[in-house]
Design a protein around this motif. Structure first.
Motif, PDB file in Angstrom:
ATOM      1  N   TYR A  36       0.953  -1.292  -0.198  1.00 57.39           N
ATOM      2  CA  TYR A  36       0.066  -0.044  -0.050  1.00 57.39           C
ATOM      3  C   TYR A  36       0.878   1.156  -0.058  1.00 57.39           C
ATOM      4  O   TYR A  36       1.960   1.382   0.367  1.00 57.39           O
ATOM      5  N   PRO A  44      -4.484   4.774   3.206  1.00 59.58           N
ATOM      6  CA  PRO A  44      -3.660   3.947   2.154  1.00 59.58           C
ATOM      7  C   PRO A  44      -4.416   3.743   1.021  1.00 59.58           C
ATOM      8  O   PRO A  44      -5.649   3.538   0.755  1.00 59.58           O
ATOM      9  N   GLN A  45      -3.665   3.250  -0.194  1.00 60.76           N
ATOM     10  CA  GLN A  45      -4.137   3.214  -1.483  1.00 60.76           C
ATOM     11  C   GLN A  45      -3.362   1.933  -1.836  1.00 60.76           C
ATOM     12  O   GLN A  45      -2.074   1.838  -1.790  1.00 60.76           O
ATOM     13  N   PHE A  46      -4.118   0.870  -2.155  1.00 61.97           N
ATOM     14  CA  PHE A  46      -3.701  -0.445  -2.790  1.00 61.97           C
ATOM     15  C   PHE A  46      -2.732  -0.331  -3.968  1.00 61.97           C
ATOM     16  O   PHE A  46      -3.122   0.547  -4.823  1.00 61.97           O
TER      17      PHE A  46
END
Lengths: 110, 113
Positions: A36, A44-46
């Motif tokens: 992430y 958070p961003q995958f």
């Protein structure tokens, strides 16, 4: 106990170079592993994930490598850009449960 | 598509006060999660809901309760806030539970004095 951790808390990279972020894990029963990205003030961003039965997976400018023999996970970012500056977390998953490491702060130098 | 939304963005509570953090997703996801993030640490799972009508404890559930109101909404309640609950709270959702591809909201920054 079992834990997920990153080798280095900070990483400074020259713009245009490749970045490698490392992570060690200890739960051999984990089904999948994830990276992430978290920018300041955001969730958070995958980025990318990899199942435990794989050893490499590629995405757009990113590659994740899994070495189950030494319980090591890495994220490679090609041609690092200023927008890649962020905190990167690895996580391991078993069923519903994700266990996150403490994160590596990546700073991209112009 | 708004993705995952959380309210409020910021909150200050006194010790002993209660509040509810709201979370909604518009991606038709089955599973939803609540995490807390403390400085210099990764996220820790508080509660999760595998599907509408079910909730289960995560790693750090003490002091919290949750409600899966419907498929879209998953709320987190602090009944009697303590300074140790000062943290940033993230809600997330995913298609199912056996996946690391979770979508996170922007977070709620909570301070308990």
């Amino acid at each position: 106990g079992e834990s997920v951790g990153l080798h280095l808390p900070t990483l400074s990279v020259q713009e245009g170079d490749n970045s490698i972020i490392n992570c060690a894990y200890s739960n051999s029963a984990s089904d999948y592993f994830i990276w992430y990205k978290q920018e300041s003030g955001k969730g958070p961003q995958f980025i990318i994930d990899i199942r435990s039965n794989m050893d490499k997976r590629q995405g757009q400018r990113v590659t994740v490598l899994l070495n189950k023999t030494v319980k090591h996970l890495s994220l490679q970012i090609a041609a690092t850009q200023p927008g890649d500056s962020a905190v990167y977390f690895c996580a391991e998953g078993e069923g519903y449960k994700l266990s996150f490491g403490a994160g590596t702060t990546v700073t991209v130098r112009a | 598509n708004a993705g995952v939304t959380q309210t409020p963005k910021f909150q200050v509570l006194k010790t002993g006060q209660s509040m509810t953090l709201q979370c909604a997703q518009d991606m038709n996801h089955n599973s939803m999660y609540w995490y807390r993030q403390d400085p210099g640490m990764g996220l820790r799972l508080i509660y999760y809901s595998a599907s509408e009508g079910t909730t289960d404890k995560g790693e750090v559930p003490n002091g919290y309760n949750v409600s899966r109101l419907n498929k879209r909404e998953f709320s987190l309640r602090l009944e009697s806030a303590a300074p140790s609950q000062t943290s940033v709270y993230f809600c997330a959702s995913s298609v199912g539970t056996h996946t690391g591809e979770q979508y996170f909201g922007p977070g709620t920054r909570l301070t308990v004095t």
